[in-house]
Write a protein that holds these residues in place. Structure first.
Motif, PDB file in Angstrom:
ATOM      1  N   ASP A 196      14.956   1.661  -4.830  1.00 13.65           N
ATOM      2  CA  ASP A 196      13.895   1.066  -4.006  1.00 13.65           C
ATOM      3  C   ASP A 196      12.547   1.726  -4.283  1.00 13.65           C
ATOM      4  O   ASP A 196      11.503   1.045  -4.350  1.00 13.65           O
ATOM      5  CB  ASP A 196      14.246   1.209  -2.524  1.00 13.65           C
ATOM      6  N   ALA A 197      12.555   3.061  -4.462  1.00 10.16           N
ATOM      7  CA  ALA A 197      11.303   3.759  -4.744  1.00 10.16           C
ATOM      8  C   ALA A 197      10.748   3.345  -6.105  1.00 10.16           C
ATOM      9  O   ALA A 197       9.530   3.196  -6.273  1.00 10.16           O
ATOM     10  CB  ALA A 197      11.524   5.269  -4.693  1.00 10.16           C
ATOM     11  N   VAL A 199      11.211   0.423  -7.640  1.00  7.47           N
ATOM     12  CA  VAL A 199      10.681  -0.945  -7.518  1.00  7.47           C
ATOM     13  C   VAL A 199       9.327  -0.927  -6.823  1.00  7.47           C
ATOM     14  O   VAL A 199       8.380  -1.624  -7.235  1.00  7.47           O
ATOM     15  CB  VAL A 199      11.685  -1.835  -6.753  1.00  7.47           C
ATOM     16  N   SER A 200       9.197  -0.128  -5.746  1.00  6.85           N
ATOM     17  CA  SER A 200       7.922  -0.054  -5.019  1.00  6.85           C
ATOM     18  C   SER A 200       6.819   0.525  -5.897  1.00  6.85           C
ATOM     19  O   SER A 200       5.679   0.031  -5.886  1.00  6.85           O
ATOM     20  CB  SER A 200       8.092   0.792  -3.754  1.00  6.85           C
ATOM     21  N   GLN A 201       7.154   1.554  -6.678  1.00  2.56           N
ATOM     22  CA  GLN A 201       6.156   2.151  -7.552  1.00  2.56           C
ATOM     23  C   GLN A 201       5.700   1.168  -8.624  1.00  2.56           C
ATOM     24  O   GLN A 201       4.500   1.077  -8.940  1.00  2.56           O
ATOM     25  CB  GLN A 201       6.720   3.408  -8.196  1.00  2.56           C
ATOM     26  N   ARG A 202       6.602   0.419  -9.188  1.00  6.72           N
ATOM     27  CA  ARG A 202       6.232  -0.574 -10.210  1.00  6.72           C
ATOM     28  C   ARG A 202       5.358  -1.665  -9.616  1.00  6.72           C
ATOM     29  O   ARG A 202       4.414  -2.135 -10.275  1.00  6.72           O
ATOM     30  CB  ARG A 202       7.498  -1.172 -10.821  1.00  6.72           C
ATOM     31  N   ALA A 203       5.659  -2.045  -8.375  1.00  2.00           N
ATOM     32  CA  ALA A 203       4.841  -3.076  -7.727  1.00  2.00           C
ATOM     33  C   ALA A 203       3.426  -2.563  -7.488  1.00  2.00           C
ATOM     34  O   ALA A 203       2.439  -3.303  -7.712  1.00  2.00           O
ATOM     35  CB  ALA A 203       5.489  -3.496  -6.414  1.00  2.00           C
ATOM     36  N   ARG A 204       3.301  -1.299  -7.015  1.00  3.15           N
ATOM     37  CA  ARG A 204       1.962  -0.744  -6.794  1.00  3.15           C
ATOM     38  C   ARG A 204       1.206  -0.610  -8.113  1.00  3.15           C
ATOM     39  O   ARG A 204      -0.010  -0.849  -8.175  1.00  3.15           O
ATOM     40  CB  ARG A 204       2.085   0.614  -6.106  1.00  3.15           C
ATOM     41  N   GLN A 207      -0.154  -3.954  -9.230  1.00  7.14           N
ATOM     42  CA  GLN A 207      -1.275  -4.448  -8.421  1.00  7.14           C
ATOM     43  C   GLN A 207      -2.586  -3.726  -8.720  1.00  7.14           C
ATOM     44  O   GLN A 207      -3.629  -4.119  -8.219  1.00  7.14           O
ATOM     45  CB  GLN A 207      -0.928  -4.286  -6.935  1.00  7.14           C
TER      46      GLN A 207
END
Length: 400
Positions: A196-197, A199-204, A207
């Motif tokens: 989950d971390a 995936v969140s880092q890749r999304a940030r 963006q």
């Protein structure tokens, strides 16, 4: 005079022996506490000895890698190898964690080592079974204190490792057994994030326009790849060429690499006076308190045993026994009680020391000091008992 003390002991030998055993258990606890402190210091020294290093290169202005976190690029070792006086240099990482094994947690220090060639600093210097790590992934060497056996499979983060070798006395400064795995795996485990971390880092990252410019997908791919890797280690272990001064090599590395370098003496000072200093002071205070309590109990026991023989001492006075003979009898009994107590305490400490979860080092010098202290305490306590015994009024004692 000797027979007088001996006959008095034989008259009530059970009480005398069991009193000595009880005193011995108390002395055994005192010796064990001294052994716990000695074991802490020995663990720290064993860790430095077994690392095979003469110098520790760590992050600038830190006390790493044992007393403080340290992080340096993993390519620094290449330039260090080229420096004058350096025979070998190897990266190393340290990570303390809990590992599940056979339904229970085992606390270990996971050590990432360079397995490129045998004999590199950081590798376990000796094995009691199996072999060294030869593959670049998924093999491990464990200290026997972990309870692992050859062929066991243990999981570190997401990867599973087969135990291919067993070593001994490879522990951290806190007494935790070491588990050696390849360096690259250790680097990944030290900074590994959950799914989950990630995936969140890749999304940030996606963006962020600066990291993901329109029409240039190669930038975001490079950034994501760099975030997935860990190009850092905790320290570089350095072996100095024979005949070359470690201080000279350390000074050169400090000057040209702009990093902090510790020699063996400096690292030992950090471990003993900084890392385990608080625990050592706490054990030292407990030892002082225990010694005072032990002395008070010894004095009370000897005084009580003497006062329990008021009638016998009164009879001895009435039949003309000299005060010197009575005094020597009390002194002999006190010293005999102390000797029995020390022997029992030494045996007890030796028997239960291996049961302790951390290493207990019982030194002969500490035993000698303990024996001398016990004899001195018994002698002083006997003087107090003698003083009270010589004041006894035979007529009053027998009449009462």
């Amino acid at each position: 005079m000797i027979s007088l003390a001996g006959r008095d002991i034989l008259h009530d030998w059970g009480k005398f022996v069991f009193t000595g055993i009880g005193l011995g258990l108390l002395i055994g606890v005192t010796l064990t506490m001294a052994g716990v402190y000695r074991g802490m210091v020995d663990d720290a020294q064993a860790m430095l000895d077994n690392s095979g290093a003469d110098l520790w290169v760590v992050q600038k202005d830190t006390l790493g890698p044992y007393a403080e976190p340290s992080s340096i690029p993993d390519d620094v070792d290449r330039s260090i190898r080229t420096m004058r006086g350096v025979e070998r240099a190897a990266n190393v990482t340290y990570l303390t964690m809990q590992i599940d094994h056979a339904g229970s947690d085992v606390r270990v220090m996971v050590v990432g080592i360079d397995t490129a060639s045998p004999g590199e600093p950081g590798q376990p210097p000796h094995l009691v079974a199996g072999r060294q790590i030869v593959r670049s992934h998924y093999e491990a060497v464990a200290d026997v204190k972990t309870g692992f056996d050859l062929g066991d499979v243990v999981q570190v983060r997401r990867n599973r490792y087969t135990i291919v070798g067993l070593t001994s006395r490879m522990v951290s400064s806190g007494g935790d057994p070491m588990l050696f795995i390849p360096l690259k795996d250790a680097q990944q485990a030290q900074f590994q994030k959950d799914s989950d971390a990630i995936v969140s880092q890749r999304a940030r990252t996606a963006q962020n326009p600066a990291l993901n410019p329109p029409g240039n997908p190669g930038v975001i791919e490079a950034v994501t790849a760099s975030q997935a890797n860990n190009p850092y280690v905790n320290a570089v272990l350095v072996q100095v060429e024979p005949g070359y001064s470690p201080d000279q090599a350390a000074e050169a590395i400090r000057r040209w690499q702009r990093l902090t370098v510790y020699t063996r003496a400096e690292m030992e000072l950090i471990l003993v006076e900084k890392l385990i200093a608080t625990s050592a002071r706490q054990i030292g205070m407990f030892l002082v308190i225990l010694a005072i309590v032990s002395a008070a109990i010894v004095a009370f026991i000897i005084y009580t045993l003497t006062m329990g023989k008021i009638r016998e001492i009164a009879v001895l006075k009435l039949i003309g026994t000299r005060n010197r003979t009575i005094s020597f009898m009390i002194l002999q009994q006190a010293l005999g009680l102390g000797l029995i107590g020390f022997v029992v305490g030494k045996i007890a400490a030796t028997v239960w020391a291996p049961i302790f979860p951390k290493y207990v080092l019982l030194l002969s010098s500490d035993s000698v000091r303990g024996l001398v202290a016990v004899m001195v305490i018994c002698a002083v306590a006997s003087l107090l008992a003698i003083r009270a015994a010589l004041r006894i009024d035979p007529a009053e004692a027998i009449g009462g």
